[in-house]
Design a protein around this motif. Sequence first.
Motif, PDB file in Angstrom:
ATOM      1  N   ALA A  54       0.554  -2.545  -4.806  1.00 58.55           N
ATOM      2  CA  ALA A  54       1.682  -1.832  -5.409  1.00 58.55           C
ATOM      3  C   ALA A  54       2.705  -1.378  -4.374  1.00 58.55           C
ATOM      4  CB  ALA A  54       1.150  -0.625  -6.171  1.00 58.55           C
ATOM      5  N   ALA A  55       2.745  -2.041  -3.254  1.00 58.33           N
ATOM      6  CA  ALA A  55       3.584  -1.602  -2.131  1.00 58.33           C
ATOM      7  C   ALA A  55       5.060  -1.460  -2.486  1.00 58.33           C
ATOM      8  CB  ALA A  55       3.415  -2.552  -0.958  1.00 58.33           C
ATOM      9  N   THR A  56       5.538  -2.237  -3.423  1.00 56.11           N
ATOM     10  CA  THR A  56       6.958  -2.185  -3.762  1.00 56.11           C
ATOM     11  C   THR A  56       7.230  -1.444  -5.071  1.00 56.11           C
ATOM     12  OG1 THR A  56       6.813  -4.317  -4.888  1.00 56.11           O
ATOM     13  CG2 THR A  56       7.426  -4.329  -2.551  1.00 56.11           C
ATOM     14  N   ASP A  57       6.212  -0.852  -5.660  1.00 55.74           N
ATOM     15  CA  ASP A  57       6.362  -0.174  -6.948  1.00 55.74           C
ATOM     16  C   ASP A  57       5.881   1.273  -6.837  1.00 55.74           C
ATOM     17  OD1 ASP A  57       6.492   0.656  -9.558  1.00 55.74           O
ATOM     18  OD2 ASP A  57       5.142  -0.887 -10.332  1.00 55.74           O
ATOM     19  N   PRO A  58       6.781   2.209  -6.581  1.00 56.91           N
ATOM     20  CA  PRO A  58       6.380   3.610  -6.434  1.00 56.91           C
ATOM     21  C   PRO A  58       5.639   4.167  -7.650  1.00 56.91           C
ATOM     22  CG  PRO A  58       8.628   3.313  -5.703  1.00 56.91           C
ATOM     23  CD  PRO A  58       8.196   2.017  -6.332  1.00 56.91           C
ATOM     24  N   LYS A  59       6.011   3.742  -8.834  1.00 56.75           N
ATOM     25  CA  LYS A  59       5.320   4.239 -10.035  1.00 56.75           C
ATOM     26  C   LYS A  59       3.873   3.757 -10.066  1.00 56.75           C
ATOM     27  CE  LYS A  59       8.235   6.808 -12.215  1.00 56.75           C
ATOM     28  NZ  LYS A  59       7.968   8.226 -12.415  1.00 56.75           N
ATOM     29  N   ALA A  60       3.609   2.560  -9.546  1.00 56.24           N
ATOM     30  CA  ALA A  60       2.234   2.060  -9.487  1.00 56.24           C
ATOM     31  C   ALA A  60       1.408   2.884  -8.496  1.00 56.24           C
ATOM     32  CB  ALA A  60       2.217   0.586  -9.111  1.00 56.24           C
ATOM     33  N   ILE A  61       2.041   3.319  -7.406  1.00 53.28           N
ATOM     34  CA  ILE A  61       1.362   4.188  -6.440  1.00 53.28           C
ATOM     35  C   ILE A  61       0.981   5.495  -7.120  1.00 53.28           C
ATOM     36  CG2 ILE A  61       1.646   5.509  -4.298  1.00 53.28           C
ATOM     37  CD1 ILE A  61       1.456   2.530  -3.796  1.00 53.28           C
ATOM     38  N   GLU A  62       1.914   6.042  -7.874  1.00 51.59           N
ATOM     39  CA  GLU A  62       1.654   7.293  -8.586  1.00 51.59           C
ATOM     40  C   GLU A  62       0.526   7.113  -9.601  1.00 51.59           C
ATOM     41  OE1 GLU A  62       4.230  10.055 -11.512  1.00 51.59           O
ATOM     42  OE2 GLU A  62       5.135   9.677  -9.550  1.00 51.59           O
ATOM     43  N   LYS A  63       0.533   5.999 -10.320  1.00 56.55           N
ATOM     44  CA  LYS A  63      -0.535   5.734 -11.295  1.00 56.55           C
ATOM     45  C   LYS A  63      -1.879   5.592 -10.598  1.00 56.55           C
ATOM     46  CE  LYS A  63      -2.069   2.732 -15.046  1.00 56.55           C
ATOM     47  NZ  LYS A  63      -3.362   3.343 -14.960  1.00 56.55           N
ATOM     48  N   ALA A  64      -1.901   4.887  -9.477  1.00 57.76           N
ATOM     49  CA  ALA A  64      -3.149   4.732  -8.720  1.00 57.76           C
ATOM     50  C   ALA A  64      -3.659   6.090  -8.246  1.00 57.76           C
ATOM     51  CB  ALA A  64      -2.934   3.797  -7.535  1.00 57.76           C
ATOM     52  N   SER A  65      -2.745   6.952  -7.841  1.00 58.95           N
ATOM     53  CA  SER A  65      -3.120   8.294  -7.392  1.00 58.95           C
ATOM     54  C   SER A  65      -3.715   9.100  -8.544  1.00 58.95           C
ATOM     55  CB  SER A  65      -1.900   9.021  -6.821  1.00 58.95           C
ATOM     56  OG  SER A  65      -1.385   8.324  -5.718  1.00 58.95           O
ATOM     57  N   GLN A  66      -3.107   8.991  -9.706  1.00 64.48           N
ATOM     58  CA  GLN A  66      -3.614   9.714 -10.877  1.00 64.48           C
ATOM     59  C   GLN A  66      -4.978   9.174 -11.313  1.00 64.48           C
ATOM     60  OE1 GLN A  66      -2.034  12.561 -11.650  1.00 64.48           O
ATOM     61  NE2 GLN A  66      -0.772  11.868  -9.947  1.00 64.48           N
ATOM     62  N   ASP A  67      -5.138   7.848 -11.245  1.00 62.50           N
ATOM     63  CA  ASP A  67      -6.428   7.247 -11.585  1.00 62.50           C
ATOM     64  C   ASP A  67      -7.521   7.743 -10.637  1.00 62.50           C
ATOM     65  OD1 ASP A  67      -5.226   5.821 -13.633  1.00 62.50           O
ATOM     66  OD2 ASP A  67      -5.220   3.905 -12.550  1.00 62.50           O
ATOM     67  N   ALA A  68      -7.205   7.793  -9.343  1.00 58.83           N
ATOM     68  CA  ALA A  68      -8.179   8.284  -8.366  1.00 58.83           C
ATOM     69  C   ALA A  68      -8.513   9.739  -8.647  1.00 58.83           C
ATOM     70  CB  ALA A  68      -7.641   8.118  -6.946  1.00 58.83           C
ATOM     71  N   SER A  69      -7.515  10.526  -8.989  1.00 55.56           N
ATOM     72  CA  SER A  69      -7.739  11.938  -9.312  1.00 55.56           C
ATOM     73  C   SER A  69      -8.673  12.085 -10.510  1.00 55.56           C
ATOM     74  CB  SER A  69      -6.405  12.620  -9.602  1.00 55.56           C
ATOM     75  OG  SER A  69      -6.610  13.956  -9.992  1.00 55.56           O
ATOM     76  N   GLU A  70      -8.432  11.294 -11.545  1.00 56.33           N
ATOM     77  CA  GLU A  70      -9.276  11.362 -12.743  1.00 56.33           C
ATOM     78  C   GLU A  70     -10.719  10.963 -12.432  1.00 56.33           C
ATOM     79  OE1 GLU A  70      -7.386   9.059 -15.827  1.00 56.33           O
ATOM     80  OE2 GLU A  70      -5.534  10.224 -15.633  1.00 56.33           O
ATOM     81  N   LYS A  71     -10.893   9.918 -11.630  1.00 55.88           N
ATOM     82  CA  LYS A  71     -12.246   9.488 -11.259  1.00 55.88           C
ATOM     83  C   LYS A  71     -12.958  10.572 -10.452  1.00 55.88           C
ATOM     84  CE  LYS A  71     -11.199   4.560 -11.301  1.00 55.88           C
ATOM     85  NZ  LYS A  71     -10.993   3.353 -10.486  1.00 55.88           N
ATOM     86  N   LEU A  72     -12.222  11.229  -9.556  1.00 53.00           N
ATOM     87  CA  LEU A  72     -12.822  12.300  -8.759  1.00 53.00           C
ATOM     88  C   LEU A  72     -13.189  13.494  -9.633  1.00 53.00           C
ATOM     89  CD1 LEU A  72     -10.548  12.019  -5.622  1.00 53.00           C
ATOM     90  CD2 LEU A  72     -13.031  11.661  -5.672  1.00 53.00           C
ATOM     91  N   LYS A  73     -12.357  13.813 -10.598  1.00 57.48           N
ATOM     92  CA  LYS A  73     -12.684  14.923 -11.514  1.00 57.48           C
ATOM     93  C   LYS A  73     -13.923  14.592 -12.339  1.00 57.48           C
ATOM     94  CE  LYS A  73      -8.468  17.470 -11.666  1.00 57.48           C
ATOM     95  NZ  LYS A  73      -8.869  18.673 -10.979  1.00 57.48           N
ATOM     96  N   THR A  74     -14.040  13.344 -12.767  1.00 55.91           N
ATOM     97  CA  THR A  74     -15.234  12.922 -13.495  1.00 55.91           C
ATOM     98  C   THR A  74     -16.469  13.047 -12.603  1.00 55.91           C
ATOM     99  OG1 THR A  74     -13.967  11.423 -14.898  1.00 55.91           O
ATOM    100  CG2 THR A  74     -16.336  10.994 -14.708  1.00 55.91           C
ATOM    101  N   LEU A  75     -16.341  12.637 -11.354  1.00 56.91           N
ATOM    102  CA  LEU A  75     -17.439  12.757 -10.408  1.00 56.91           C
ATOM    103  C   LEU A  75     -17.804  14.225 -10.199  1.00 56.91           C
ATOM    104  CD1 LEU A  75     -19.366  11.461  -8.323  1.00 56.91           C
ATOM    105  CD2 LEU A  75     -17.496  11.632  -6.659  1.00 56.91           C
TER     106      LEU A  75
END
Length: 124
Positions: A54-75
Amino acid sequence: MTPPRRRLAVAVATLSIAAFTTACGAIGQAVDCTQVSQEITKITNEYSSSLSSAATDPKAIEKASQDASEKLKTLASKYDGDLAGAVNDMADVFASIKVDDMAGATEAMGKLPEIQAKAVAACG
């Protein structure tokens, strides 16, 4: 994505891996800490892979960050006490990575040493 944003996102992933590997990865630590360390490593590796694609898509970076956050909260929900708190704090760092607020993400990254100390105390 601008180079500073990419560097920030990569730095978050790298420091996250280092924090929990140091805190929970040593031989002889409790099983919970080892499991948490392995899961965090998996989540942050997935995050790093997402950044590459997602190097050229800032919104994809943000989505990846949110996905990681959700996975960590589940953990974190699988544990309690300081260990859960440290994982939730890390989730908050990932959640703070927003395309329009990189200053907030940078500020959150400054909290990683405190999160690491919390994890070390929980696993010690």
